[in-house]
Motif scaffolding. Sequence first.
Motif, PDB file in Angstrom:
ATOM      1  N   VAL A   7       0.808  -1.224   0.000  1.00 22.19           N
ATOM      2  CA  VAL A   7       0.000   0.000   0.000  1.00 22.19           C
ATOM      3  C   VAL A   7       0.838   1.269   0.000  1.00 22.19           C
ATOM      4  N   SER A   8       2.143   1.151   0.155  1.00 21.08           N
ATOM      5  CA  SER A   8       2.971   2.342   0.320  1.00 21.08           C
ATOM      6  C   SER A   8       3.846   2.596  -0.893  1.00 21.08           C
ATOM      7  N   VAL A   9       3.654   3.746  -1.513  1.00 22.21           N
ATOM      8  CA  VAL A   9       4.432   4.067  -2.712  1.00 22.21           C
ATOM      9  C   VAL A   9       5.894   4.321  -2.373  1.00 22.21           C
ATOM     10  N   ASP A  10       6.203   4.599  -1.081  1.00 22.05           N
ATOM     11  CA  ASP A  10       7.587   4.907  -0.740  1.00 22.05           C
ATOM     12  C   ASP A  10       8.496   3.687  -0.816  1.00 22.05           C
ATOM     13  N   CYS A  11       7.907   2.506  -0.957  1.00 20.33           N
ATOM     14  CA  CYS A  11       8.714   1.288  -1.060  1.00 20.33           C
ATOM     15  C   CYS A  11       9.082   0.950  -2.501  1.00 20.33           C
ATOM     16  N   ALA A  12       8.593   1.735  -3.442  1.00 18.52           N
ATOM     17  CA  ALA A  12       8.800   1.411  -4.855  1.00 18.52           C
ATOM     18  C   ALA A  12      10.280   1.388  -5.221  1.00 18.52           C
ATOM     19  N   GLU A  13      11.073   2.267  -4.594  1.00 17.70           N
ATOM     20  CA  GLU A  13      12.504   2.351  -4.914  1.00 17.70           C
ATOM     21  C   GLU A  13      13.361   1.532  -3.957  1.00 17.70           C
ATOM     22  N   GLY A  14      12.716   0.813  -3.047  1.00 17.53           N
ATOM     23  CA  GLY A  14      13.465  -0.013  -2.114  1.00 17.53           C
ATOM     24  C   GLY A  14      13.019   0.205  -0.683  1.00 17.53           C
ATOM     25  N   PHE A  15      13.689  -0.488   0.246  1.00 17.81           N
ATOM     26  CA  PHE A  15      13.322  -0.416   1.660  1.00 17.81           C
ATOM     27  C   PHE A  15      14.433  -1.058   2.478  1.00 17.81           C
ATOM     28  N   LEU A  16      14.395  -0.786   3.775  1.00 15.57           N
ATOM     29  CA  LEU A  16      15.336  -1.380   4.717  1.00 15.57           C
ATOM     30  C   LEU A  16      14.535  -2.014   5.845  1.00 15.57           C
ATOM     31  N   PHE A  17      14.641  -3.315   6.005  1.00 16.51           N
ATOM     32  CA  PHE A  17      13.982  -4.002   7.111  1.00 16.51           C
ATOM     33  C   PHE A  17      14.889  -3.984   8.332  1.00 16.51           C
ATOM     34  N   ASP A  18      14.360  -3.525   9.447  1.00 14.63           N
ATOM     35  CA  ASP A  18      15.084  -3.514  10.715  1.00 14.63           C
ATOM     36  C   ASP A  18      14.296  -4.359  11.715  1.00 14.63           C
ATOM     37  N   GLY A  19      14.887  -5.477  12.158  1.00 13.55           N
ATOM     38  CA  GLY A  19      14.192  -6.348  13.100  1.00 13.55           C
ATOM     39  C   GLY A  19      13.334  -7.406  12.441  1.00 13.55           C
ATOM     40  N   PHE A  20      13.433  -7.495  11.134  1.00 12.01           N
ATOM     41  CA  PHE A  20      12.684  -8.490  10.366  1.00 12.01           C
ATOM     42  C   PHE A  20      13.521  -8.856   9.143  1.00 12.01           C
ATOM     43  N   PRO A  21      13.583 -10.111   8.785  1.00 11.28           N
ATOM     44  CA  PRO A  21      12.994 -11.259   9.480  1.00 11.28           C
ATOM     45  C   PRO A  21      13.810 -11.632  10.719  1.00 11.28           C
ATOM     46  N   ARG A  22      13.153 -12.321  11.662  1.00 13.15           N
ATOM     47  CA  ARG A  22      13.819 -12.757  12.885  1.00 13.15           C
ATOM     48  C   ARG A  22      14.061 -14.264  12.901  1.00 13.15           C
ATOM     49  N   MET A  24      21.117 -10.712  23.988  1.00 19.37           N
ATOM     50  CA  MET A  24      22.118 -11.127  23.007  1.00 19.37           C
ATOM     51  C   MET A  24      22.092 -12.636  22.798  1.00 19.37           C
ATOM     52  N   ALA A  25      21.843 -13.384  23.880  1.00 19.96           N
ATOM     53  CA  ALA A  25      21.764 -14.843  23.755  1.00 19.96           C
ATOM     54  C   ALA A  25      20.574 -15.244  22.897  1.00 19.96           C
ATOM     55  N   VAL A  26      19.436 -14.577  23.116  1.00 17.56           N
ATOM     56  CA  VAL A  26      18.248 -14.858  22.311  1.00 17.56           C
ATOM     57  C   VAL A  26      18.507 -14.485  20.851  1.00 17.56           C
ATOM     58  N   PHE A  27      19.122 -13.328  20.647  1.00 12.37           N
ATOM     59  CA  PHE A  27      19.406 -12.887  19.284  1.00 12.37           C
ATOM     60  C   PHE A  27      20.322 -13.880  18.577  1.00 12.37           C
ATOM     61  N   ALA A  28      21.366 -14.322  19.272  1.00  6.42           N
ATOM     62  CA  ALA A  28      22.322 -15.245  18.658  1.00  6.42           C
ATOM     63  C   ALA A  28      21.635 -16.546  18.260  1.00  6.42           C
ATOM     64  N   ALA A  29      20.761 -17.049  19.140  1.00  2.00           N
ATOM     65  CA  ALA A  29      20.067 -18.306  18.843  1.00  2.00           C
ATOM     66  C   ALA A  29      19.113 -18.138  17.663  1.00  2.00           C
ATOM     67  N   GLU A  30      18.432 -16.994  17.597  1.00  4.42           N
ATOM     68  CA  GLU A  30      17.462 -16.751  16.525  1.00  4.42           C
ATOM     69  C   GLU A  30      18.135 -16.537  15.178  1.00  4.42           C
ATOM     70  N   THR A  31      19.230 -15.778  15.191  1.00  2.18           N
ATOM     71  CA  THR A  31      19.776 -15.315  13.917  1.00  2.18           C
ATOM     72  C   THR A  31      20.853 -16.214  13.322  1.00  2.18           C
ATOM     73  N   ALA A  32      21.365 -17.174  14.090  1.00  3.80           N
ATOM     74  CA  ALA A  32      22.358 -18.083  13.519  1.00  3.80           C
ATOM     75  C   ALA A  32      21.835 -18.772  12.255  1.00  3.80           C
ATOM     76  N   PRO A  33      20.609 -19.314  12.272  1.00  6.35           N
ATOM     77  CA  PRO A  33      20.068 -19.903  11.045  1.00  6.35           C
ATOM     78  C   PRO A  33      19.862 -18.864   9.943  1.00  6.35           C
ATOM     79  N   LEU A  34      19.500 -17.624  10.321  1.00  4.04           N
ATOM     80  CA  LEU A  34      19.312 -16.564   9.329  1.00  4.04           C
ATOM     81  C   LEU A  34      20.624 -16.258   8.615  1.00  4.04           C
ATOM     82  N   ARG A  35      21.688 -16.160   9.388  1.00  6.71           N
ATOM     83  CA  ARG A  35      22.992 -15.873   8.778  1.00  6.71           C
ATOM     84  C   ARG A  35      23.363 -16.946   7.756  1.00  6.71           C
TER      85      ARG A  35
END
Length: 200
Positions: A74-89, A146-157
């Motif tokens: 719904v947002s035209v501001d995403c037409a040229e791109g975007f930056l996700f912060d905190g997603f995906p987790r 940080m422990a939660v983040f490390a466990a969540e994001t290891a598969p993402l990396r």
Amino acid sequence: MRLVLLGPPGSGKGTQGARISARHGIPTISTGQLFDRQISAGTPLGRRAERYVRAGELVPDEIVLDMVADRLAVSVDCAEGFLFDGFPRTYPQAEALDRMLAASCGPLDAVIDLQVDVDEVLARIRRRAHTEDRLDDTEDTARRRMAVFAAETAPLRRYYEQAGVLHTIDGTGEPDDVATRIHQTLAAVAHPQLHLGSGG
């Protein structure tokens, strides 16, 4: 550019995300802000998410992904791109995002992974708690996050590394220095032919 910014609590994601958005003229999309807006507006998606947020529970992936899809659509501001912060987790969120983007605007250009060691994060949190009176910022809380983040994001990396879009950035030092590293990395992503002889 279509970007994702990863980094543990205290890594400077907020500061660097704002700089990336300003430099590239793209909006930052934070799931926390999406929740707040949808809940405040009383939308159907907001009502679905509200009971989880109020209970302090994780909002199910299905609702998170619906909110992200709605924001992109719904947002035209995403037409040229975007930056996700905190997603995906999570790994499933990353897979779902890839499917969503493949069906709409195209794949991610880069995933910026800010690397900051525990001692540096704790030092930053001590400074922030002292200067901003942030009572919620304690060393114990920071270590748990940080422990939660490390466990969540290891598969993402691993997922994004296999996709060839993961770029690890040293997040220590002055914000200007970190921003320069990120800018150089994104410049190489945007114009790879100009950096072929740079040794990577």
